[in-house]
Design an enzyme around this catalytic site. Structure first.
Site, mmCIF file in Angstrom:
data_model
loop_
_atom_site.group_PDB
_atom_site.id
_atom_site.type_symbol
_atom_site.label_atom_id
_atom_site.label_comp_id
_atom_site.label_asym_id
_atom_site.label_seq_id
_atom_site.Cartn_x
_atom_site.Cartn_y
_atom_site.Cartn_z
ATOM 1 N N LYS A 76 0.875 -1.182 0.000
ATOM 2 C CA LYS A 76 0.000 0.000 0.000
ATOM 3 C C LYS A 76 0.904 1.222 0.000
ATOM 4 C CE LYS A 76 -4.543 0.880 0.478
ATOM 5 N NZ LYS A 76 -5.735 0.112 0.101
ATOM 6 N N ASP A 111 -7.172 5.010 -3.953
ATOM 7 C CA ASP A 111 -7.751 4.683 -2.651
ATOM 8 C C ASP A 111 -8.383 5.991 -2.165
ATOM 9 O OD1 ASP A 111 -7.834 2.413 -0.555
ATOM 10 O OD2 ASP A 111 -7.302 4.152 0.642
ATOM 11 N N SER A 142 -12.410 1.358 -9.701
ATOM 12 C CA SER A 142 -12.497 0.090 -8.956
ATOM 13 C C SER A 142 -13.537 0.141 -7.842
ATOM 14 C CB SER A 142 -11.120 -0.287 -8.391
ATOM 15 O OG SER A 142 -10.627 0.747 -7.587
ATOM 16 N N LEU A 177 -20.162 8.750 2.138
ATOM 17 C CA LEU A 177 -20.829 8.625 0.832
ATOM 18 C C LEU A 177 -19.860 9.026 -0.270
ATOM 19 C CD1 LEU A 177 -24.307 10.199 1.703
ATOM 20 C CD2 LEU A 177 -23.826 7.788 1.253
ATOM 21 N N LYS A 179 -16.794 7.360 -3.079
ATOM 22 C CA LYS A 179 -16.868 6.539 -4.291
ATOM 23 C C LYS A 179 -17.623 5.223 -4.022
ATOM 24 C CE LYS A 179 -12.321 6.534 -5.076
ATOM 25 N NZ LYS A 179 -11.735 7.474 -4.089
ATOM 26 N N GLY A 181 -19.346 4.283 -0.822
ATOM 27 C CA GLY A 181 -20.546 4.444 0.007
ATOM 28 C C GLY A 181 -21.736 4.967 -0.789
ATOM 29 N N ASN A 262 -11.334 0.142 5.133
ATOM 30 C CA ASN A 262 -10.227 -0.747 5.507
ATOM 31 C C ASN A 262 -9.929 -0.605 6.995
ATOM 32 O OD1 ASN A 262 -9.154 -2.194 3.183
ATOM 33 N ND2 ASN A 262 -8.741 -0.173 2.314
HETATM 34 N N1 NAI Z 1 -12.433 2.632 -3.613
HETATM 35 C C1 NAI Z 1 -12.272 1.330 -3.491
HETATM 36 O O1 NAI Z 1 -12.410 0.575 -4.463
HETATM 37 C C2 NAI Z 1 -11.938 0.731 -2.161
HETATM 38 C C3 NAI Z 1 -12.083 1.439 -0.990
HETATM 39 N N2 NAI Z 1 -11.827 0.852 0.214
HETATM 40 C C4 NAI Z 1 -11.979 1.601 1.457
HETATM 41 O O2 NAI Z 1 -13.322 2.077 1.573
HETATM 42 C C5 NAI Z 1 -13.332 3.345 2.219
HETATM 43 C C6 NAI Z 1 -13.988 4.376 1.319
HETATM 44 O O3 NAI Z 1 -13.276 4.439 0.099
HETATM 45 P P1 NAI Z 1 -13.705 5.431 -1.087
HETATM 46 O O4 NAI Z 1 -15.187 5.488 -1.160
HETATM 47 O O5 NAI Z 1 -12.931 5.007 -2.254
HETATM 48 O O6 NAI Z 1 -13.131 6.800 -0.543
HETATM 49 P P2 NAI Z 1 -13.633 8.279 -0.855
HETATM 50 O O7 NAI Z 1 -12.518 9.182 -0.481
HETATM 51 O O8 NAI Z 1 -14.202 8.369 -2.227
HETATM 52 O O9 NAI Z 1 -14.860 8.451 0.165
HETATM 53 C C7 NAI Z 1 -14.767 8.556 1.543
HETATM 54 C C8 NAI Z 1 -15.960 9.370 2.025
HETATM 55 O O10 NAI Z 1 -15.935 9.387 3.445
HETATM 56 C C9 NAI Z 1 -16.217 10.702 3.882
HETATM 57 N N3 NAI Z 1 -15.674 10.883 5.216
HETATM 58 C C10 NAI Z 1 -14.394 11.106 5.583
HETATM 59 N N4 NAI Z 1 -14.315 11.228 6.923
HETATM 60 C C11 NAI Z 1 -15.569 11.033 7.387
HETATM 61 C C12 NAI Z 1 -16.145 11.033 8.692
HETATM 62 N N5 NAI Z 1 -15.398 11.255 9.773
HETATM 63 N N6 NAI Z 1 -17.468 10.826 8.810
HETATM 64 C C13 NAI Z 1 -18.232 10.616 7.707
HETATM 65 N N7 NAI Z 1 -17.762 10.623 6.469
HETATM 66 C C14 NAI Z 1 -16.439 10.831 6.318
HETATM 67 C C15 NAI Z 1 -15.589 11.591 2.817
HETATM 68 O O11 NAI Z 1 -16.134 12.899 2.836
HETATM 69 C C16 NAI Z 1 -15.929 10.820 1.538
HETATM 70 O O12 NAI Z 1 -17.194 11.186 1.029
HETATM 71 C C17 NAI Z 1 -11.856 3.643 2.562
HETATM 72 O O13 NAI Z 1 -11.565 3.169 3.847
HETATM 73 C C18 NAI Z 1 -11.080 2.819 1.530
HETATM 74 O O14 NAI Z 1 -9.787 2.489 1.968
HETATM 75 C C19 NAI Z 1 -11.447 -0.458 0.297
HETATM 76 C C20 NAI Z 1 -11.305 -1.211 -0.826
HETATM 77 C C21 NAI Z 1 -11.465 -0.667 -2.159
HETATM 78 O O1 AKG Z 2 -8.215 -0.531 -5.662
HETATM 79 C C1 AKG Z 2 -6.974 -0.684 -5.805
HETATM 80 O O2 AKG Z 2 -6.276 0.001 -6.560
HETATM 81 C C2 AKG Z 2 -6.257 -1.776 -5.076
HETATM 82 C C3 AKG Z 2 -7.030 -2.374 -3.957
HETATM 83 C C4 AKG Z 2 -6.832 -1.679 -2.666
HETATM 84 O O3 AKG Z 2 -5.965 -0.884 -2.467
HETATM 85 C C5 AKG Z 2 -7.742 -2.017 -1.578
HETATM 86 O O4 AKG Z 2 -8.530 -2.959 -1.751
HETATM 87 O O5 AKG Z 2 -7.691 -1.379 -0.513
#
Ligand code: NAI
Ligand code: AKG
Length: 366
Positions: A76, A111, A142, A177, A179, A181, A262
């Site tokens: 990572k 991420d 993704s 909410l 990418k 959520g 995560n």
């Molecule tokens: N995007 C992906 O494909 C993957 C994401 N994840 C995990 O899922 C989680 C979300 O990822 P994404 O949606 O990609 O990230 P993102 O950055 O698009 O969304 C995160 C959301 O959480 C909100 N947020 C941040 N702090 C907050 C709080 N204290 N209370 C309420 N909302 C809050 C942000 O404003 C944002 O809307 C992360 O932990 C990421 O590591 C895990 C595997 C794959």
């Molecule tokens: O979405 C990616 O690029 C790799 C997968 C990843 O980092 C994750 O699942 O947390």
């Protein structure tokens, strides 16, 4: 420092003053193949905080790769900076150069806090980038399969609790909410569910309320930490990690927790506390493997249908983990760890000749 990184193979600090890049790449374990893991960008308060995050996240990737049956190891990266002000093409190109210097030991993509477009810039400097938009030869966002994996995880959990895969007629509290959520929230609204949501981003809250007007379900906005006390069926954490701890467990009224964030448990013991409180916990790195499955699948060229079929395995894995947890009276997290460690042990025999100097045969770019 060596004590801190004792479980990891390699940790690389990347510093480029001209672009302001300060990044850390952590490679946890490459037994199953080169390390793969996204890149998180956050205004970390300290280098220690960033290091701790990247060490935990990369270890989680080793388990996630083993659990999802992909031939990659765990890694990572984190960039210390504010995505809203510090993301520049130059910064991501500099980051790409550091990734390239690892000569195929580490592949990365988006991420929290980074977007597929950021990695189009990094791609100019290295082939070790996954998840770029389709028009650049990647498999695209993704978070689509990640959100779908969360839906499969919810179905497996409801199946285990109530003997049905039906998502409708239930209530869900969603933290974050972004990418992932947002897509999960939309699907639940489309299924006619009641959802409670919170986010620090007002725009996302407004947008989901607008979507709800066009869909059969219903949405209610909840203030910040009040999300933990919502009397819903399932809590879906889709923002930061470390949010399941003594204080929040005390507040939780839900029957289950299944989300994409995560490292949801602050410490392993919190998996046990959830079990003692009768809350079924869907281990995060099993539930959120959809994005990993997609980027790893880029080896064969982008194909959305194939990725969704592979993502469906999350349902079966969770059913098995829940059943092992009950059978052996262990937490679901412990059952998931064993599930992945067994797979790793079995597959490490097959991969024992891996030389770590050959890149996978990517058909997307070569
Ligand atoms: N995007 C992906 O494909 C993957 C994401 N994840 C995990 O899922 C989680 C979300 O990822 P994404 O949606 O990609 O990230 P993102 O950055 O698009 O969304 C995160 C959301 O959480 C909100 N947020 C941040 N702090 C907050 C709080 N204290 N209370 C309420 N909302 C809050 C942000 O404003 C944002 O809307 C992360 O932990 C990421 O590591 C895990 C595997 C794959
Ligand atoms: O979405 C990616 O690029 C790799 C997968 C990843 O980092 C994750 O699942 O947390």
């Amino acid at each position: 420092m060596f004590e801190k990184i004792s479980q990891h193979e390699q940790v690389v600090f990347c510093n480029d003053p001209s672009t302001g890049l300060k990044a850390i790449i952590a490679i946890h374990n490459t037994t199953l193949g080169p390390a793969l893991g996204g890149c998180r960008m956050r205004p970390y308060k300290s280098v220690d905080e960033a290091l701790e995050d990247v060490l935990r996240l990369s270890k989680g990737m080793t388990y996630k790769c083993a659990g999802a049956d992909v031939d990659f190891g765990g890694g990572k990266s984190v960039i210390i900076g504010d995505p809203s002000t510090d993301s520049t093409p130059e910064l991501f190109r500099a980051f790409g150069q550091f990734v390239d210097s690892l000569n195929g030991r580490f592949y990365t993509g988006t991420d929290m806090g980074t977007t597929p477009d950021d990695f189009v810039h990094a791609l100019k400097e290295t082939n070790c980038i996954v998840g770029v938009p389709e028009e650049y030869g990647g498999s695209g966002d993704s978070s689509v399969p990640t959100a779908q994996g969360v839906i499969y995880g919810l179905q497996a959990t409801i199946q285990t609790l109530e003997g049905t895969d039906e998502l409708a007629g239930k209530s869900y509290s969603i933290q974050g909410l972004g990418k992932v959520g947002f897509k999960v929230a939309e699907q639940l609204l489309a299924a006619g569910a009641q959802i409670y949501v919170t986010d620090i981003n007002e725009k996302a809250l407004k947008l989901i309320q607008e979507r709800a007007e066009l869909l059969p379900g219903n949405v209610e906005v909840v203030e910040g930490n009040d999300i933990y006390g919502v009397d819903a069926d399932v809590f879906i954490p889709c923002a930061l990690g470390g949010i399941i701890h003594d204080e929040t467990i005390e507040k939780l009224k839900v029957k289950a927790i299944v989300g994409s964030a995560n490292n949801q448990l602050l410490e392993d013991k919190h998996g046990l506390y959830l079990q003692q409180k009768g809350i079924l916990y869907g281990p995060d790195y099993i539930v959120n493997a959809g994005g990993l499955i997609q980027v790893a699948d880029e080896l064969y060229g982008p194909n959305k249908a194939r990725v969704l079929t592979k993502t469906r395995a999350i349902y079966d894995s969770l059913i098995q983990i829940y059943s092992e947890s009950t059978k052996n009276s262990i937490s679901t997290m412990e059952a998931a760890n064993r599930f992945c460690e067994e797979k790793m042990a079995a597959r490490s025999k097959r991969n024992s000749f891996f030389a770590h100097n050959r890149r996978p045969k990517w058909q997307v770019r070569n």
